[in-house]
Design a protein around this motif. Structure first.
Motif: not given
Length: 195
Positions: A148-163
């Motif tokens: 959810a944190i990664a989704a919130h930062r979408e487009g600001k920094v490279y991040s992939t969801p944790l499986p």
């Protein structure tokens, strides 16, 4: 914006944006099996959240290297913890630059989603482990909260969801990495690799 640029931009305010849970860090470092005299690489050290806890575990005989891609994050970390004995600071891209070992523990605390080539990076890190060493991928929150944190930062920094940890474990083992411990619940996301 690159990962370095993003973290340089937020470095001065980072500590006000993140929560530190000493009891959860203690559990993660228990899993890492740190002992006095150990040599530790703190990957993506940021503003140094782990450094006082690492220093306490490894003692005066140990050594910790705080490495981060962001020089501004490291400046903050050094200002806060530059006085700690046996700690040094290194600005480096862990996915590209040379990794000098051996390390008894390599800790990726709240870092894994930002790796662009995670399995290849883990292979490289494993080559820098001491014979009984461990790599610890750890988050002090659930996988759902991290994603959810990664989704919130979408487009600001490279991040992939944790499986799911079981899925990531299978991927790691398919690449020849040895997973000997994992947690994936409402409190933690931890995977430990050994040599």
């Amino acid at each position: 914006m690159t990962t370095q640029e993003y973290f340089d931009t937020v470095a001065s305010s980072w500590d006000s944006q993140v929560e530190v849970w000493p009891e959860k860090i203690a559990h993660i470092l228990d899993v890492a099996a740190l002992k006095p005299g150990h040599k530790v690489l703190d990957v993506g050290s940021g503003t140094g959240v782990l450094l006082p806890y690492l220093a306490e575990r490894i003692g005066l005989e140990g050594h910790a290297t705080a490495v981060d891609i962001s020089p501004k994050m490291l400046q903050v970390a050094k200002a806060k913890y530059g006085w700690l004995s046996g700690v040094d600071f290194c600005q480096s891209d862990i996915e590209r630059d040379e990794i000098k070992g051996p390390y008894d523990a390599i800790v990726l605390y709240c870092v894994y989603p930002h790796l662009q080539e995670p399995l290849a990076t883990l292979q490289r890190l494993s080559e820098a482990l001491a014979p009984e060493g461990h790599i610890i991928i750890a988050h002090p929150e659930s996988r759902q909260a991290i994603n959810a944190i990664a989704a919130h930062r979408e487009g600001k920094v490279y991040s992939t969801p944790l499986p799911a940890a079981s899925v990531l474990r299978q991927r790691m083992e398919a690449e020849g990495l040895k997973v000997d411990y994992w947690e994936d619940d409402d409190q933690y996301y931890i995977i430990r690799l050994s040599r």
